[in-house]
Motif scaffolding. Structure first.
Motif, PDB file in Angstrom:
ATOM      1  N   ALA A   1      33.244  32.639  44.397  1.00  0.00           N
ATOM      2  CA  ALA A   1      34.076  32.123  43.297  1.00  0.00           C
ATOM      3  C   ALA A   1      34.290  33.208  42.248  1.00  0.00           C
ATOM      4  CB  ALA A   1      33.420  30.890  42.671  1.00  0.00           C
ATOM      5  N   ARG A   2      33.251  33.939  41.961  1.00  0.00           N
ATOM      6  CA  ARG A   2      33.378  35.024  40.975  1.00  0.00           C
ATOM      7  C   ARG A   2      34.326  36.113  41.488  1.00  0.00           C
ATOM      8  NH1 ARG A   2      34.226  36.351  36.203  1.00  0.00           N
ATOM      9  NH2 ARG A   2      33.577  38.444  35.701  1.00  0.00           N
ATOM     10  N   ASP A   3      34.210  36.458  42.769  1.00  0.00           N
ATOM     11  CA  ASP A   3      35.115  37.455  43.356  1.00  0.00           C
ATOM     12  C   ASP A   3      36.562  36.980  43.300  1.00  0.00           C
ATOM     13  OD1 ASP A   3      33.114  39.251  43.877  1.00  0.00           O
ATOM     14  OD2 ASP A   3      32.877  38.687  46.002  1.00  0.00           O
ATOM     15  N   SER A   4      36.778  35.685  43.654  1.00  0.00           N
ATOM     16  CA  SER A   4      38.158  35.175  43.611  1.00  0.00           C
ATOM     17  C   SER A   4      38.661  35.122  42.166  1.00  0.00           C
ATOM     18  CB  SER A   4      38.251  33.804  44.278  1.00  0.00           C
ATOM     19  OG  SER A   4      37.574  32.823  43.507  1.00  0.00           O
ATOM     20  N   GLN A   5      37.788  34.784  41.206  1.00  0.00           N
ATOM     21  CA  GLN A   5      38.190  34.758  39.791  1.00  0.00           C
ATOM     22  C   GLN A   5      38.540  36.169  39.317  1.00  0.00           C
ATOM     23  OE1 GLN A   5      38.654  32.054  37.921  1.00  0.00           O
ATOM     24  NE2 GLN A   5      39.379  33.353  36.265  1.00  0.00           N
ATOM     25  N   VAL A   6      37.748  37.150  39.698  1.00  0.00           N
ATOM     26  CA  VAL A   6      38.033  38.541  39.334  1.00  0.00           C
ATOM     27  C   VAL A   6      39.354  38.981  39.961  1.00  0.00           C
ATOM     28  CG1 VAL A   6      37.267  40.931  39.667  1.00  0.00           C
ATOM     29  CG2 VAL A   6      35.648  39.209  38.877  1.00  0.00           C
ATOM     30  N   ALA A   7      39.596  38.608  41.213  1.00  0.00           N
ATOM     31  CA  ALA A   7      40.851  38.967  41.871  1.00  0.00           C
ATOM     32  C   ALA A   7      42.034  38.310  41.168  1.00  0.00           C
ATOM     33  CB  ALA A   7      40.805  38.557  43.343  1.00  0.00           C
ATOM     34  N   LYS A   8      41.885  37.023  40.798  1.00  0.00           N
ATOM     35  CA  LYS A   8      42.964  36.344  40.062  1.00  0.00           C
ATOM     36  C   LYS A   8      43.203  37.014  38.718  1.00  0.00           C
ATOM     37  CE  LYS A   8      42.195  31.737  42.036  1.00  0.00           C
ATOM     38  NZ  LYS A   8      41.697  30.379  41.742  1.00  0.00           N
ATOM     39  N   ASP A   9      42.109  37.357  38.038  1.00  0.00           N
ATOM     40  CA  ASP A   9      42.255  38.022  36.740  1.00  0.00           C
ATOM     41  C   ASP A   9      42.952  39.369  36.889  1.00  0.00           C
ATOM     42  OD1 ASP A   9      41.047  35.901  35.483  1.00  0.00           O
ATOM     43  OD2 ASP A   9      39.078  36.892  35.261  1.00  0.00           O
ATOM     44  N   LEU A  10      42.597  40.095  37.941  1.00  0.00           N
ATOM     45  CA  LEU A  10      43.249  41.388  38.197  1.00  0.00           C
ATOM     46  C   LEU A  10      44.733  41.193  38.515  1.00  0.00           C
ATOM     47  CD1 LEU A  10      40.530  43.346  40.222  1.00  0.00           C
ATOM     48  CD2 LEU A  10      41.290  43.767  37.876  1.00  0.00           C
ATOM     49  N   ASP A  11      45.048  40.148  39.300  1.00  0.00           N
ATOM     50  CA  ASP A  11      46.449  39.864  39.620  1.00  0.00           C
ATOM     51  C   ASP A  11      47.224  39.494  38.357  1.00  0.00           C
ATOM     52  OD1 ASP A  11      46.004  40.388  42.280  1.00  0.00           O
ATOM     53  OD2 ASP A  11      45.772  38.254  42.858  1.00  0.00           O
ATOM     54  N   ARG A  12      46.613  38.650  37.500  1.00  0.00           N
ATOM     55  CA  ARG A  12      47.282  38.271  36.251  1.00  0.00           C
ATOM     56  C   ARG A  12      47.454  39.494  35.336  1.00  0.00           C
ATOM     57  NH1 ARG A  12      44.188  33.750  33.533  1.00  0.00           N
ATOM     58  NH2 ARG A  12      42.582  34.235  35.041  1.00  0.00           N
ATOM     59  N   ALA A  13      46.443  40.335  35.312  1.00  0.00           N
ATOM     60  CA  ALA A  13      46.529  41.548  34.491  1.00  0.00           C
ATOM     61  C   ALA A  13      47.632  42.468  35.009  1.00  0.00           C
ATOM     62  CB  ALA A  13      45.190  42.281  34.473  1.00  0.00           C
ATOM     63  N   GLU A  14      47.747  42.573  36.311  1.00  0.00           N
ATOM     64  CA  GLU A  14      48.810  43.407  36.910  1.00  0.00           C
ATOM     65  C   GLU A  14      50.188  42.825  36.584  1.00  0.00           C
ATOM     66  OE1 GLU A  14      50.162  46.740  38.676  1.00  0.00           O
ATOM     67  OE2 GLU A  14      48.037  46.272  38.428  1.00  0.00           O
ATOM     68  N   ALA A  15      50.300  41.497  36.676  1.00  0.00           N
ATOM     69  CA  ALA A  15      51.576  40.845  36.340  1.00  0.00           C
ATOM     70  C   ALA A  15      51.897  41.039  34.863  1.00  0.00           C
ATOM     71  CB  ALA A  15      51.521  39.357  36.676  1.00  0.00           C
ATOM     72  N   ALA A  16      50.901  40.895  34.001  1.00  0.00           N
ATOM     73  CA  ALA A  16      51.111  41.100  32.560  1.00  0.00           C
ATOM     74  C   ALA A  16      51.497  42.544  32.283  1.00  0.00           C
ATOM     75  CB  ALA A  16      49.856  40.722  31.787  1.00  0.00           C
ATOM     76  N   LYS A  17      50.889  43.477  33.012  1.00  0.00           N
ATOM     77  CA  LYS A  17      51.245  44.892  32.845  1.00  0.00           C
ATOM     78  C   LYS A  17      52.689  45.133  33.267  1.00  0.00           C
ATOM     79  CE  LYS A  17      49.875  49.560  34.151  1.00  0.00           C
ATOM     80  NZ  LYS A  17      51.180  50.063  34.439  1.00  0.00           N
ATOM     81  N   GLY A  18      53.100  44.496  34.360  1.00  0.00           N
ATOM     82  CA  GLY A  18      54.493  44.614  34.801  1.00  0.00           C
ATOM     83  C   GLY A  18      55.455  44.060  33.761  1.00  0.00           C
ATOM     84  N   GLN A  19      55.113  42.899  33.193  1.00  0.00           N
ATOM     85  CA  GLN A  19      55.956  42.318  32.133  1.00  0.00           C
ATOM     86  C   GLN A  19      55.981  43.228  30.915  1.00  0.00           C
ATOM     87  OE1 GLN A  19      54.253  38.472  31.472  1.00  0.00           O
ATOM     88  NE2 GLN A  19      55.458  37.479  33.088  1.00  0.00           N
ATOM     89  N   ALA A  20      54.822  43.765  30.556  1.00  0.00           N
ATOM     90  CA  ALA A  20      54.755  44.662  29.397  1.00  0.00           C
ATOM     91  C   ALA A  20      55.589  45.919  29.645  1.00  0.00           C
ATOM     92  CB  ALA A  20      53.305  45.026  29.093  1.00  0.00           C
ATOM     93  N   ASP A  21      55.526  46.438  30.871  1.00  0.00           N
ATOM     94  CA  ASP A  21      56.340  47.614  31.206  1.00  0.00           C
ATOM     95  C   ASP A  21      57.826  47.285  31.119  1.00  0.00           C
ATOM     96  OD1 ASP A  21      54.088  49.146  31.583  1.00  0.00           O
ATOM     97  OD2 ASP A  21      54.093  48.954  33.784  1.00  0.00           O
TER      98      ASP A  21
END
Length: 158
Positions: free
Chosen positions: A41-61
């Motif tokens: 669960a922690r690994d999947s949460q970290v992966a989701k957080d990384l995916d959301r962070a990547e999406a937010a970075k794309g939006q910010a870019d």
């Protein structure tokens, strides 16, 4: 000490193995799957957080590139406005300069006319003054009475 007695080593090892197996199957075995689930669960949460962070970075870019484009457009618009204002100021300056040049030229022409009139008046007065002075000088020096009209007639070009 009985635990160090070599005759009881076999029974000690048996009981040690039995207690270890009981503790393993009673405590560790049921908790390992739960621990595995928590780790997963922690690994999947970290992966989701990384995916959301990547999406937010794309939006910010995307927002940053749009911001940069807007800034460039605003700067070019400002440069165009400054150029137009500079051209308008230059044209106004040129028009004012032409107006002042024309006014100065007309003032210079008027001054030249006044100077010519003053020069003509001075020459006319000079002839009268010279005639008066000459008649006085001739009368004082020679005693002959000579009028200024006679002096003018004598000096007139023939």
């Amino acid at each position: 000490m009985p635990q160090f007695d070599p005759s009881s080593f076999a029974s000690q090892l048996f009981w040690f193995g039995l207690v270890f197996a009981l503790l393993y199957f009673a405590a560790v075995r049921p908790t390992l799957p739960k621990l595995g689930k928590v780790i997963d669960a922690r690994d999947s949460q970290v992966a989701k957080d990384l995916d959301r962070a990547e999406a937010a970075k794309g939006q910010a870019d995307t927002i940053r590139s749009a911001y940069d484009d807007d800034i460039k457009a605003a700067q070019s618009g400002a440069q165009v406005a400054v150029g137009a204002a500079r051209d308008a100021a230059s044209a106004a300056s040129e028009a004012r300069l032409k107006q002042l040049t024309a006014q100065l030229d007309s003032d210079a022409d008027a001054a030249a006319v006044r100077l010519d009139a003053a020069r003509t008046t001075a020459r006319a007065n000079l002839e009268t003054t010279v005639a008066d002075l000459t008649s006085d000088a001739v009368t004082r020096l020679t005693g002959l009475v000579v009028t200024p009209v006679d002096v003018l007639a004598a000096l007139a070009p023939r």
